[in-house]
Enzyme design. Sequence first.
Site, PDB file in Angstrom:
ATOM      1  N   HIS A   1       0.869  -1.195   0.000  1.00  0.00           N
ATOM      2  CA  HIS A   1       0.000   0.000   0.000  1.00  0.00           C
ATOM      3  C   HIS A   1       0.895   1.230   0.000  1.00  0.00           C
ATOM      4  O   HIS A   1       1.330   1.703   1.054  1.00  0.00           O
ATOM      5  CB  HIS A   1      -0.919  -0.040   1.237  1.00  0.00           C
ATOM      6  CG  HIS A   1      -1.937   1.058   1.263  1.00  0.00           C
ATOM      7  ND1 HIS A   1      -3.154   0.919   1.910  1.00  0.00           N
ATOM      8  CD2 HIS A   1      -1.948   2.312   0.741  1.00  0.00           C
ATOM      9  CE1 HIS A   1      -3.856   2.038   1.779  1.00  0.00           C
ATOM     10  NE2 HIS A   1      -3.126   2.912   1.081  1.00  0.00           N
TER      11      HIS A   1
ATOM     12  N   HIS B   1       1.347   4.845  -2.383  1.00  0.00           N
ATOM     13  CA  HIS B   1       1.014   5.722  -3.522  1.00  0.00           C
ATOM     14  C   HIS B   1       2.322   6.344  -3.985  1.00  0.00           C
ATOM     15  O   HIS B   1       2.966   7.066  -3.214  1.00  0.00           O
ATOM     16  CB  HIS B   1       0.038   6.815  -3.083  1.00  0.00           C
ATOM     17  CG  HIS B   1      -1.239   6.265  -2.512  1.00  0.00           C
ATOM     18  ND1 HIS B   1      -2.387   6.127  -3.258  1.00  0.00           N
ATOM     19  CD2 HIS B   1      -1.543   5.795  -1.277  1.00  0.00           C
ATOM     20  CE1 HIS B   1      -3.350   5.616  -2.501  1.00  0.00           C
ATOM     21  NE2 HIS B   1      -2.859   5.405  -1.295  1.00  0.00           N
TER      22      HIS B   1
ATOM     23  N   HIS C   1      -9.482   1.025  -1.485  1.00  0.00           N
ATOM     24  CA  HIS C   1      -9.461   1.651  -0.164  1.00  0.00           C
ATOM     25  C   HIS C   1     -10.892   1.582   0.388  1.00  0.00           C
ATOM     26  O   HIS C   1     -11.842   1.968  -0.312  1.00  0.00           O
ATOM     27  CB  HIS C   1      -9.078   3.123  -0.271  1.00  0.00           C
ATOM     28  CG  HIS C   1      -7.611   3.380  -0.492  1.00  0.00           C
ATOM     29  ND1 HIS C   1      -6.898   2.818  -1.504  1.00  0.00           N
ATOM     30  CD2 HIS C   1      -6.734   4.175   0.188  1.00  0.00           C
ATOM     31  CE1 HIS C   1      -5.637   3.243  -1.444  1.00  0.00           C
ATOM     32  NE2 HIS C   1      -5.509   4.067  -0.423  1.00  0.00           N
TER      33      HIS C   1
ATOM     34  N   GLU D   1     -11.293   3.374   5.745  1.00  0.00           N
ATOM     35  CA  GLU D   1     -10.229   4.247   6.257  1.00  0.00           C
ATOM     36  C   GLU D   1     -10.928   5.311   7.103  1.00  0.00           C
ATOM     37  O   GLU D   1     -10.838   5.313   8.324  1.00  0.00           O
ATOM     38  CB  GLU D   1      -9.438   4.859   5.091  1.00  0.00           C
ATOM     39  CG  GLU D   1      -8.342   5.832   5.525  1.00  0.00           C
ATOM     40  CD  GLU D   1      -7.647   6.532   4.337  1.00  0.00           C
ATOM     41  OE1 GLU D   1      -8.174   6.484   3.212  1.00  0.00           O
ATOM     42  OE2 GLU D   1      -6.578   7.163   4.574  1.00  0.00           O
TER      43      GLU D   1
ATOM     44  N   ASP E   1       1.656   3.989   2.874  1.00  0.00           N
ATOM     45  CA  ASP E   1       0.643   4.870   2.270  1.00  0.00           C
ATOM     46  C   ASP E   1       1.285   6.034   1.502  1.00  0.00           C
ATOM     47  O   ASP E   1       1.536   5.908   0.304  1.00  0.00           O
ATOM     48  CB  ASP E   1      -0.324   5.368   3.343  1.00  0.00           C
ATOM     49  CG  ASP E   1      -1.711   5.712   2.793  1.00  0.00           C
ATOM     50  OD1 ASP E   1      -1.971   5.451   1.614  1.00  0.00           O
ATOM     51  OD2 ASP E   1      -2.545   6.232   3.574  1.00  0.00           O
ATOM     52  N   ASP E   2       1.546   7.147   2.190  1.00  0.00           N
ATOM     53  CA  ASP E   2       2.151   8.340   1.559  1.00  0.00           C
ATOM     54  C   ASP E   2       3.318   8.794   2.450  1.00  0.00           C
ATOM     55  O   ASP E   2       3.220   9.802   3.158  1.00  0.00           O
ATOM     56  CB  ASP E   2       1.108   9.460   1.454  1.00  0.00           C
ATOM     57  CG  ASP E   2      -0.095   9.038   0.630  1.00  0.00           C
ATOM     58  OD1 ASP E   2       0.024   8.983  -0.601  1.00  0.00           O
ATOM     59  OD2 ASP E   2      -1.152   8.741   1.228  1.00  0.00           O
TER      60      ASP E   2
HETATM   61  N1  ADE Z   1      -4.579   8.940  -2.038  1.00  0.00           N
HETATM   62  C1  ADE Z   1      -3.346   9.042  -1.533  1.00  0.00           C
HETATM   63  N2  ADE Z   1      -3.330   8.647  -0.257  1.00  0.00           N
HETATM   64  C2  ADE Z   1      -4.595   8.277   0.054  1.00  0.00           C
HETATM   65  C3  ADE Z   1      -5.220   7.765   1.221  1.00  0.00           C
HETATM   66  N3  ADE Z   1      -4.570   7.573   2.366  1.00  0.00           N
HETATM   67  N4  ADE Z   1      -6.536   7.522   1.174  1.00  0.00           N
HETATM   68  C4  ADE Z   1      -7.225   7.724   0.046  1.00  0.00           C
HETATM   69  N5  ADE Z   1      -6.684   8.185  -1.067  1.00  0.00           N
HETATM   70  C5  ADE Z   1      -5.365   8.448  -1.072  1.00  0.00           C
HETATM   71 ZN    ZN Z   2      -3.712   4.786   0.453  1.00  0.00          ZN
END
Ligand code: ADE
Ligand code: ZN
Length: 341
Positions: free
Chosen positions: A18, A20, A198, A201, A279-280
């Site tokens: 996971h 991005h 997703h 969340e 994630d990011d």
């Molecule tokens: N796009 C990038 N990060 C995200 C996240 N945590 N949840 C949904 N969309 C995303």
């Molecule tokens: Zn994500």
Amino acid sequence: MARNIAQFINDLPKAELHLHIEGTLEPEMVFKLAERNRIHLPYPSVEAMRRGYNFENLQDFLKLYYQTTRVLRTERDFFDLTNAYLARARRENIRHCEIFFDPQAHTKRNVPFGAVVEGIAAALREAAKGDGPTSRLIMCFLRDLPESDAMKTLEEAFPWRSLITGVGLDSAEVDNPPSKHASVFARARALGFQTVAHAGEEGPPAYIWEALDMLKVQRIDHGVRAIEDSSLIARLVRQKIPLTVCPLSNVRLRVYKDMAHHPLRRLAEAGVLVTINSDDPAYFGGYVNANYYAVQKAFELREPDLATFARNSFAASWLSDDDKQARMNEVDSYLIARADD
Ligand code: ADE
Ligand code: ZN
């Protein structure tokens, strides 16, 4: 156990499922690409930019994420971005990664689809031929845009379908249930794409049910709010549906007020196939090892517990059964070798 747990985590072979790729855009690279592409930034410095990374919720984060993404314009930009992540992944002993990209965030700015996917794929190919990691690419649809837009994107991707293993669903979750994208997921499945989404969340457990029943996804990204629904937990366990959990992200986006309140341990103890991901990472305070470390500290996890998460990351991946087994054996050998130290 006196050994350094951070070193144990670092050396542990693992997969990341996971991630991005746009979320790995570090402020230093934002400035470099802005200069290269002559784009004005509303920040005086890298430090000032980083200081602004304080988010109220997912929507608040996404505003900045899409704004920053504007510095990515050419195939070379996407290649450089992906290469930087892969170098980091090698340092963190990530042996395999399954990477999201958000084509609509780029094509709507008139960046050609081919520039995005070819830049990313070229970097992934070089890594797989060299020191790794191996990889798969997942094209995400932005759930806050109309389904017709996603359908257009799926058609646009067709010439590059051999580079893309699966499709996913991301962006603003609340008020954008999975059912909104049921037709495009059906079409993607018919074309042979694997599927993830997703769900759960910020959105309710009902969105996880929908992702499973209407999109027929193989994994749930995040899925942490499943903890609120015991019959859903029973289903995830029974059907061995993996969750790609991102602990630091959930705390930074205020899904949970701190790591002690995060359900990761409860989900794992209930028998859910939980994986740990970043994630990011450029925005949320750390890459995958920082996520392992944060949960280790919060829940006083031991080395065998951490090895289970690493084993899960390969089990939940789209590697072949033989490759999965080989990678899980590597985790077991690592754990045994460490115990003998
Ligand atoms: N796009 C990038 N990060 C995200 C996240 N945590 N949840 C949904 N969309 C995303
Ligand atoms: Zn994500």
